[in-house]
Scaffold this motif. Structure first.
Motif, PDB file in Angstrom:
ATOM      1  N   LEU A 142      34.980  40.349  32.779  1.00  0.00           N
ATOM      2  CA  LEU A 142      34.625  39.263  31.858  1.00  0.00           C
ATOM      3  C   LEU A 142      35.500  39.282  30.613  1.00  0.00           C
ATOM      4  O   LEU A 142      35.967  38.231  30.147  1.00  0.00           O
ATOM      5  N   VAL A 143      35.752  40.455  30.085  1.00  0.00           N
ATOM      6  CA  VAL A 143      36.611  40.557  28.901  1.00  0.00           C
ATOM      7  C   VAL A 143      38.045  40.157  29.242  1.00  0.00           C
ATOM      8  O   VAL A 143      38.722  39.498  28.459  1.00  0.00           O
ATOM      9  N   GLY A 144      38.511  40.548  30.440  1.00  0.00           N
ATOM     10  CA  GLY A 144      39.850  40.145  30.852  1.00  0.00           C
ATOM     11  C   GLY A 144      39.984  38.635  30.968  1.00  0.00           C
ATOM     12  O   GLY A 144      40.980  38.051  30.520  1.00  0.00           O
ATOM     13  N   VAL A 145      38.975  37.997  31.549  1.00  0.00           N
ATOM     14  CA  VAL A 145      38.984  36.530  31.652  1.00  0.00           C
ATOM     15  C   VAL A 145      38.957  35.908  30.261  1.00  0.00           C
ATOM     16  O   VAL A 145      39.688  34.950  29.973  1.00  0.00           O
ATOM     17  N   GLY A 146      38.102  36.464  29.378  1.00  0.00           N
ATOM     18  CA  GLY A 146      38.021  35.932  28.018  1.00  0.00           C
ATOM     19  C   GLY A 146      39.338  36.044  27.275  1.00  0.00           C
ATOM     20  O   GLY A 146      39.732  35.129  26.539  1.00  0.00           O
ATOM     21  N   ALA A 147      40.045  37.157  27.467  1.00  0.00           N
ATOM     22  CA  ALA A 147      41.325  37.349  26.791  1.00  0.00           C
ATOM     23  C   ALA A 147      42.333  36.287  27.200  1.00  0.00           C
ATOM     24  O   ALA A 147      43.059  35.746  26.363  1.00  0.00           O
ATOM     25  N   LEU A 148      42.369  35.986  28.491  1.00  0.00           N
ATOM     26  CA  LEU A 148      43.338  34.996  28.985  1.00  0.00           C
ATOM     27  C   LEU A 148      42.911  33.567  28.682  1.00  0.00           C
ATOM     28  O   LEU A 148      43.749  32.713  28.343  1.00  0.00           O
ATOM     29  N   TYR A 149      41.611  33.295  28.779  1.00  0.00           N
ATOM     30  CA  TYR A 149      41.123  31.918  28.635  1.00  0.00           C
ATOM     31  C   TYR A 149      40.990  31.507  27.166  1.00  0.00           C
ATOM     32  O   TYR A 149      41.427  30.415  26.771  1.00  0.00           O
ATOM     33  N   ILE A 150      40.402  32.386  26.349  1.00  0.00           N
ATOM     34  CA  ILE A 150      40.120  32.022  24.964  1.00  0.00           C
ATOM     35  C   ILE A 150      41.332  32.243  24.069  1.00  0.00           C
ATOM     36  O   ILE A 150      41.714  31.372  23.289  1.00  0.00           O
ATOM     37  N   VAL A 151      41.957  33.414  24.186  1.00  0.00           N
ATOM     38  CA  VAL A 151      43.050  33.752  23.274  1.00  0.00           C
ATOM     39  C   VAL A 151      44.355  33.073  23.672  1.00  0.00           C
ATOM     40  O   VAL A 151      45.053  32.503  22.833  1.00  0.00           O
ATOM     41  N   LEU A 152      44.679  33.102  24.956  1.00  0.00           N
ATOM     42  CA  LEU A 152      45.971  32.577  25.418  1.00  0.00           C
ATOM     43  C   LEU A 152      45.874  31.185  26.024  1.00  0.00           C
ATOM     44  O   LEU A 152      46.895  30.602  26.401  1.00  0.00           O
ATOM     45  N   ASP A 153      44.652  30.677  26.158  1.00  0.00           N
ATOM     46  CA  ASP A 153      44.438  29.314  26.657  1.00  0.00           C
ATOM     47  C   ASP A 153      44.986  29.108  28.069  1.00  0.00           C
ATOM     48  O   ASP A 153      45.513  28.044  28.403  1.00  0.00           O
ATOM     49  N   PHE A 154      44.882  30.134  28.910  1.00  0.00           N
ATOM     50  CA  PHE A 154      45.287  30.003  30.303  1.00  0.00           C
ATOM     51  C   PHE A 154      44.232  29.184  31.051  1.00  0.00           C
ATOM     52  O   PHE A 154      43.036  29.252  30.744  1.00  0.00           O
ATOM     53  N   SER A 155      44.690  28.438  32.041  1.00  0.00           N
ATOM     54  CA  SER A 155      43.746  27.680  32.869  1.00  0.00           C
ATOM     55  C   SER A 155      43.015  28.623  33.819  1.00  0.00           C
ATOM     56  O   SER A 155      43.490  29.719  34.123  1.00  0.00           O
ATOM     57  N   ILE A 156      41.853  28.169  34.311  1.00  0.00           N
ATOM     58  CA  ILE A 156      41.074  28.976  35.247  1.00  0.00           C
ATOM     59  C   ILE A 156      41.876  29.232  36.520  1.00  0.00           C
ATOM     60  O   ILE A 156      41.828  30.336  37.093  1.00  0.00           O
ATOM     61  N   LEU A 157      42.657  28.228  36.962  1.00  0.00           N
ATOM     62  CA  LEU A 157      43.474  28.393  38.162  1.00  0.00           C
ATOM     63  C   LEU A 157      44.516  29.487  37.964  1.00  0.00           C
ATOM     64  O   LEU A 157      44.724  30.330  38.855  1.00  0.00           O
ATOM     65  N   ARG A 158      45.164  29.486  36.788  1.00  0.00           N
ATOM     66  CA  ARG A 158      46.190  30.503  36.518  1.00  0.00           C
ATOM     67  C   ARG A 158      45.550  31.886  36.427  1.00  0.00           C
ATOM     68  O   ARG A 158      46.108  32.876  36.930  1.00  0.00           O
ATOM     69  N   ILE A 159      44.370  31.973  35.805  1.00  0.00           N
ATOM     70  CA  ILE A 159      43.663  33.258  35.707  1.00  0.00           C
ATOM     71  C   ILE A 159      43.304  33.761  37.097  1.00  0.00           C
ATOM     72  O   ILE A 159      43.443  34.947  37.403  1.00  0.00           O
ATOM     73  N   GLY A 160      42.852  32.824  37.960  1.00  0.00           N
ATOM     74  CA  GLY A 160      42.515  33.211  39.328  1.00  0.00           C
ATOM     75  C   GLY A 160      43.717  33.748  40.083  1.00  0.00           C
ATOM     76  O   GLY A 160      43.612  34.715  40.845  1.00  0.00           O
ATOM     77  N   THR A 161      44.864  33.118  39.869  1.00  0.00           N
ATOM     78  CA  THR A 161      46.094  33.579  40.531  1.00  0.00           C
ATOM     79  C   THR A 161      46.481  34.976  40.054  1.00  0.00           C
ATOM     80  O   THR A 161      46.842  35.851  40.854  1.00  0.00           O
ATOM     81  N   ILE A 162      46.401  35.188  38.733  1.00  0.00           N
ATOM     82  CA  ILE A 162      46.727  36.507  38.181  1.00  0.00           C
ATOM     83  C   ILE A 162      45.775  37.560  38.736  1.00  0.00           C
ATOM     84  O   ILE A 162      46.188  38.646  39.162  1.00  0.00           O
ATOM     85  N   ALA A 163      44.481  37.242  38.741  1.00  0.00           N
ATOM     86  CA  ALA A 163      43.476  38.196  39.223  1.00  0.00           C
ATOM     87  C   ALA A 163      43.711  38.543  40.688  1.00  0.00           C
ATOM     88  O   ALA A 163      43.610  39.711  41.085  1.00  0.00           O
ATOM     89  N   THR A 164      44.020  37.532  41.493  1.00  0.00           N
ATOM     90  CA  THR A 164      44.244  37.763  42.925  1.00  0.00           C
ATOM     91  C   THR A 164      45.420  38.700  43.150  1.00  0.00           C
ATOM     92  O   THR A 164      45.340  39.656  43.939  1.00  0.00           O
ATOM     93  N   LYS A 165      46.527  38.446  42.438  1.00  0.00           N
ATOM     94  CA  LYS A 165      47.717  39.280  42.613  1.00  0.00           C
ATOM     95  C   LYS A 165      47.468  40.708  42.124  1.00  0.00           C
ATOM     96  O   LYS A 165      47.799  41.676  42.810  1.00  0.00           O
ATOM     97  N   VAL A 166      46.868  40.827  40.951  1.00  0.00           N
ATOM     98  CA  VAL A 166      46.687  42.151  40.350  1.00  0.00           C
ATOM     99  C   VAL A 166      45.685  42.980  41.135  1.00  0.00           C
ATOM    100  O   VAL A 166      45.924  44.144  41.471  1.00  0.00           O
ATOM    101  N   ILE A 167      44.544  42.375  41.451  1.00  0.00           N
ATOM    102  CA  ILE A 167      43.490  43.123  42.125  1.00  0.00           C
ATOM    103  C   ILE A 167      43.899  43.491  43.542  1.00  0.00           C
ATOM    104  O   ILE A 167      43.649  44.608  44.011  1.00  0.00           O
ATOM    105  N   SER A 168      44.572  42.556  44.243  1.00  0.00           N
ATOM    106  CA  SER A 168      44.982  42.867  45.612  1.00  0.00           C
ATOM    107  C   SER A 168      46.020  43.981  45.628  1.00  0.00           C
ATOM    108  O   SER A 168      45.974  44.882  46.470  1.00  0.00           O
ATOM    109  N   SER A 169      46.945  43.962  44.663  1.00  0.00           N
ATOM    110  CA  SER A 169      47.980  45.005  44.634  1.00  0.00           C
ATOM    111  C   SER A 169      47.382  46.357  44.274  1.00  0.00           C
ATOM    112  O   SER A 169      47.791  47.393  44.801  1.00  0.00           O
ATOM    113  N   SER A 170      46.381  46.373  43.387  1.00  0.00           N
ATOM    114  CA  SER A 170      45.773  47.649  43.010  1.00  0.00           C
ATOM    115  C   SER A 170      44.862  48.172  44.109  1.00  0.00           C
ATOM    116  O   SER A 170      44.739  49.387  44.307  1.00  0.00           O
ATOM    117  N   ALA A 171      44.223  47.263  44.845  1.00  0.00           N
ATOM    118  CA  ALA A 171      43.255  47.685  45.861  1.00  0.00           C
ATOM    119  C   ALA A 171      43.924  48.198  47.130  1.00  0.00           C
ATOM    120  O   ALA A 171      43.302  48.938  47.895  1.00  0.00           O
TER     121      ALA A 171
END
Length: 434
Positions: free
Chosen positions: A30-59
């Motif tokens: 939740l804090v990671g989403v807030g950092a990207l959405y509130i502070v950097l004004d990233f779109s939900i789609l872009r946040i989803g793309t970042i999360a998918t790439k990062v989480i899949s690579s770490s997992a």
């Protein structure tokens, strides 16, 4: 609001959410989403793309495969009579040393840590035999319980260590070298603990029953035979890693096969035991992996905010020495350890702490050992010190008395940390030989 101020608010939000009882992985995400959405004004789609790439690579990191396999190996051994064998094997070897059988806590935990990777499993496994036996024979309860709580934390420091695997993945440090780096500090701490028990026994003879048990050469020989199965398992697992014959994941797989073979040879194998150990492994591994994935996403968010660089510049303005940076981090870890477990503490802080440490001139390999010792300290600090609760269950003593009993070993662990800072080669010498 500046990026730095907004980042500080978001990081403070982590503490608020966790303090409110939110699941740690959910709070980090939740804090990671807030950092990207509130502070950097990233779109939900872009946040989803970042999360998918990062989480899949770490997992899908190959190094993470070692976690469930080592956990399974340790859980299989936990369900055998290995704790009884450790006590019977070590007793004749330490019976005539000042402090007597109190040393079985220290050396029993040191040996079991080499096949466990978990502080709580080490404490519970060794303590379920040593504490009743020491109490029955008239040993001092405070020294018996304190030495067990302190030595039980070796499960994190002496390889194979789950905490080191997590740190290695997050900090991109060789896990095999981390394992090597933890061995000498672990043995150093064992010597400090055992030395303290000897000194106390010399000045306070009442901590052990009067007279020494009669020990013969045959008793020592039988003790060696009792320790043989676990000794073989240690040599195979750690030897294959240090010799370069196997990666930690491959060595863990061999270790599981050896652990199952031990249960068969000692006639303790059952399908029910294997099924129960598998279910326990799945639960613990799932928890760890989801924390790592959430931490990876939060790390990416922090990187987009350039927060590590800003914190580094802020510390540079304070003109702190490398020791000053380390002291601040140590104080932070001790405070965090009072409220959250070691795994959560690691995944929350590594993204920020490692850049600071590198900037201060410390080796990230060395810092991995330092961090694990900080986690060990957290296992001995109330109100969330897990070793304290295990110890309380074993002794039925109140928490105040339990904390008081562990205090000398907490201070010895602090002394070990000071020695590690003063002489970093304690941790770095063995990895340099690999």
């Amino acid at each position: 609001m500046s990026t730095l101020a907004a980042s500080g608010v978001l990081l403070a939000l982590v503490a608020v959410l966790l303090g409110a009882g939110m699941w740690i992985f959910a709070g980090l995400t939740l804090v990671g989403v807030g950092a990207l959405y509130i502070v950097l004004d990233f779109s939900i789609l872009r946040i989803g793309t970042i999360a998918t790439k990062v989480i899949s690579s770490s997992a899908i990191s190959w190094e993470l495969a070692a976690i469930p396999i080592f956990i399974w190996m340790g859980d299989i051994i936990f369900r055998t009579d290995i704790s009884l064998r450790l006590f019977r094997g070590l007793s004749p070897m330490v019976a005539r040393v000042p402090g007597g059988l109190l040393h079985t806590n220290v050396f029993g935990c040191t040996i079991f840590a080499a096949i466990s990777g978990s502080s709580t499993a080490t404490t519970a496994t060794v303590g379920k035999i040593t504490i009743p036996e020491l109490m029955r024979r008239g040993y001092d309860l405070g020294l018996a319980s304190g030495s067990l709580a302190g030595a039980g934390s070796f499960g994190l420091l002496i390889p194979p260590s789950i905490a080191m695997i997590i740190y290695g993945v997050l900090a991109e440090v060789s896990i095999a070298k981390l394992f090597a780096a933890g061995l000498m500090p672990g043995l150093m701490m064992a010597c400090l603990y055992s030395g303290y028990i000897i000194i106390v026994a010399l000045f306070r003879p009442t901590v052990e029953p009067k007279g020494h048990e009669r020990v013969t050469f045959m008793d020592v020989l039988r003790g060696i035979l009792e320790l043989l199965p676990i000794g073989v398992l240690m040599v195979i697992v750690l030897g294959s890693i240090y010799s370069g014959l196997a990666t930690p994941s491959e060595a863990a797989a061999v270790g599981v096969a050896c652990a199952i073979a031990i249960t068969i040879i000692t006639r303790q194998f059952s399908v029910e035991m294997i099924a129960e150990s598998l279910m326990a492994t799945i639960r613990i591994s799932s928890m760890i992996c989801i924390l790592i994935a959430a931490s990876a996403f939060l790390s990416a968010s922090i990187a987009y905010l350039h927060l590590p660089q800003q914190i580094t510049r802020g510390i540079e303005l304070l003109q702190l020495s490398p020791y000053g940076v380390l002291a601040i981090l140590a104080a932070l870890y001790i405070v965090l350890g009072m409220f959250i477990d070691g795994t959560s503490m690691t995944v929350m802080t590594v993204p920020i702490a490692v850049p600071l440490i590198v900037q201060a001139g410390y080796d990230p390999l060395w810092f991995g050992v330092f961090l694990v010792i900080m986690i060990e300290l957290s296992a001995l600090t109330p109100p969330v010190g897990l070793n304290l609760y295990i110890l309380q269950g074993l002794t039925s003593a109140d928490m105040g008395r339990t904390v008081l009993a562990t205090l000398p070993f907490f201070l010895l662990l602090c002394l070990g940390t000071v020695l590690l800072v003063a002489f970093p080669e304690i941790a770095l010498w063995l990895p340099g030989k690999l």
